[in-house]
Design an enzyme around this catalytic site. Structure first.
Site, PDB file in Angstrom:
ATOM      1  N   HIS A 226       0.866  -1.181   0.000  1.00 44.98           N
ATOM      2  CA  HIS A 226       0.000   0.000   0.000  1.00 44.98           C
ATOM      3  C   HIS A 226       0.900   1.227   0.000  1.00 44.98           C
ATOM      4  O   HIS A 226       1.863   1.288   0.764  1.00 44.98           O
ATOM      5  CB  HIS A 226      -0.913   0.001   1.237  1.00 44.98           C
ATOM      6  N   ARG A 274      -2.348   1.080  -7.132  1.00 43.67           N
ATOM      7  CA  ARG A 274      -1.427   1.139  -5.991  1.00 43.67           C
ATOM      8  C   ARG A 274       0.024   0.819  -6.346  1.00 43.67           C
ATOM      9  O   ARG A 274       0.941   1.414  -5.791  1.00 43.67           O
ATOM     10  CB  ARG A 274      -1.871   0.138  -4.933  1.00 43.67           C
TER      11      ARG A 274
END
Ligand code: FAD
Length: 536
Positions: A226, A274
């Site tokens: 992330h 991401r």
């Protein structure tokens, strides 16, 4: 111990399966910590579902396939996107209070890679709302919940899974737990990395267990980092996630000296998928020698921040940053695993009686990269399907299981529970765990290369054989069981990463920086070769 359906894991996947099977027999859920200590509980952003009139199922499918970069199973994706609106209805009926908006049933958030607003959420604590509701319903409906019970290994008899060896932390003892059907729903692997948004439970136990039992494991190289976790401070080893929804609402990524940089990397800027954002941050950090970048959400204004992200706001305040007034220091962290135990779209593994779902399974929905907010959804949809299959498959008669118990109980457990063995020192175990986590972070992280991957493989196989020896010669403990699983899981990630000689989705190797459609438009699948659990 004996039940009809035995579920390992009390996250969204395990509890969904437990609620579905409850009307068809006794259901036991074992979980290694408290019931709500799960990845599910920390999910913030929400669940993707094409329910807006401006959106369509086709568009959800298209975005998922695009993000998965050629490796998604299109049937699984179609199924998931089509059934997503039903999942939202079903969770609402169970009592999950999704955030509403004026003039519409749900307030729909926006996240990277989605071409429309389609994220149904409960402010910024969607996972907690789901987890709490499902635990409550499971308790009401008579599902047996065993907290602080750690699954050690699967019990196989004549090629069928007939139960699990469990470590009861209250008694410090290994016991057999027999069942007609066993579901692995043990979640992700984030904790094998030094920096992760996952809670400590995420050591890949179910994946390691299934691998030892001979189930194929696929695509472990696709670990999602992330882009934005809080830099510097952690909560019980877990990095605080700054949800993608924050960027969806207008948060801007800046270098330490205040310059926005995402447009240099992708025309979608902060809303690129991401992997692109994480690599962009990694590149800025390397180039500038900085430890973190900034996520500036001051432009959203205090009202929006307090209304949409109250938990993130308070958590930042606890870390002495006021996001209304100042940018938040952030770094990428290991977050999600796309690979796992190979299952078909009905949750079946290659072993009769054994099912897997949720983050520990590989249904093919995510391919080489997961589209944001597709994982809670995947967990629920494929848990329903696994439950349906398990209900149909559970024809094995209890009396047969009773006979099995007599055969297996004494023979296999003596060495585990031997009073003669010494416990392994805790600092030996924690040293190994730290070495594994550092190795994975430094050499098997966001940007990889063959030299470091090979070095990592040598080191991890050395640790693995040392840890196996400790496991065999010492008294079994919670930490030792986890360590053994962590090192196995780490070795699977490294092996898959070494086998994929290209860059695709979440796997980026600078030695092969392009996609190789001719040779690698396929899953990397690992199978145990022999009893000593060597890699392919
Ligand atoms: C911070 C964060 C934010 C996220 N945000 C989102 C989001 O907004 N939307 C989205 O779709 N996804 C999100 N995700 C991903 C999503 O939460 C997970 O993929 C999903 O919850 C996985 O559910 P699960 O049931 O498979 O596993 P989990 O919820 O992790 O549950 C695993 C369970 O297995 C148990 N367990 C593990 N090993 C053993 C063992 N050996 N014996 C007994 N029990 C064991 C654990 O104790 C736990 O109960 C997020 C993840 C994190 C960490």
């Amino acid at each position: 111990m004996q039940t009809d359906f035995l579920v390992i894991g009390s996250g969204v996947a395990g509890l969904t399966f437990a609620l579905d099977t409850r009307n068809y027999g006794r259901v036991a859920v074992i979980t290694k910590k408290e019931s709500n200590e799960t990845n599910t509980n920390y999910a913030q952003g929400g669940i993707a579902a094409a329910i807006s009139p401006a959106d369509s199922i086709e568009s959800h499918i298209k975005d998922t396939l695009l993000t998965g970069e050629g490796l998604c199973n299109p049937d699984a994706v179609k199924l998931m996107a089509t059934e997503a609106p039903q999942v939202i209805e079903e969770l609402s009926k169970l009592g999950v209070g999704f955030t509403k908006s004026r003039g519409a049933k749900f307030d729909l958030g926006r996240e990277g890679g989605h071409s429309a607003r389609r994220i149904v959420h409960t402010k910024d604590a969607t996972g907690e709302a789901i987890e709490t509701t499902l635990i409550k319903r499971a308790q009401e409906r008579g599902v047996d919940l065993f907290e602080n019970w750690l699954a050690v290994d699967l019990i196989l008899k004549d090629g069928r899974c007939v139960g699990v060896r469990v470590f009861d932390t209250h008694e410090n003892k290994v016991l057999p737990f027999f069942a007609k059907s066993v579901l692995i729903a043990t979640g992700g692997i984030g904790s094998i990395y030094l920096h992760t948004t996952n809670p400590r439970i995420a050591t890949g136990d179910g994946i390691a267990m299934a691998y030892r039992a001979g189930t194929p494991i696929a695509n472990m190289e696709f670990v999602q980092f992330h882009p934005t976790s809080f830099y510097g401070k952690k909560i019980d080893g877990r990095a605080l996630l700054l949800s993608e929804a924050v960027r969806g609402e207008g948060g801007v990524l800046k270098t330490k000296d205040g310059n926005a940089f995402m447009e240099k990397y992708d025309s979608r800027k902060e809303l690129a998928p991401r992997d692109i954002v994480a690599r962009a941050i990694h590149s800025e950090l390397k180039k500038r020698g900085d430890n973190y970048v900034l996520l500036d959400i001051t432009g959203l204004g205090s009202r929006k921040i307090l209304d949409k992200f109250p938990n993130i706001y308070n958590a930042c305040l606890n870390f002495s940053i006021d996001p209304i007034k100042e940018p938040i220091p952030v770094v990428p962290a290991a977050h999600y695993t796309c690979g796992g135990i190979v299952v078909d779209i009905d949750g079946k593994t290659n072993i009769p009686g054994l099912y897997a779902t949720g983050e520990s399974a590989c249904t093919g929905v995510h391919g080489a990269n997961r589209l944001a907010s597709n994982s809670l959804l995947e967990s629920i949809i494929f848990a329903h399907r696994a439950a349906k299959t398990a209900i149909g498959d559970s024809k094995i008669r209890i009396s047969k299981i009773e006979r099995l118990e007599k055969n297996l109980q004494s023979s296999n457990l003596e060495s585990f529970n031997s009073l003669e063995k010494e416990p392994c020192k805790e600092d030996v175990i924690s040293d190994y765990l730290l070495k594994i986590r550092e190795l994975m972070w430094e050499q098997v992280g966001i940007v990889r290369n063959d030299k470091e991957l090979k070095e990592a493989k040598d080191k991890i196989l050395k640790y693995k054989s040392e840890i196996e020896k400790i496991y065999e010669t010492h008294k079994i403990s919670f930490q030792l069981i986890e360590l053994r699983n962590a090192v196995t899981t780490a070795s699977l990630v490294i092996e898959c990463a070494l086998k994929r000689k290209e860059s695709r989705g979440l796997h980026f190797n600078i030695d092969y920086s392009e996609k190789d459609e001719l040779h690698y438009k396929k899953d990397i699948v690992l199978k145990k070769l022999d009893k000593r659990i060597k890699l392919n």
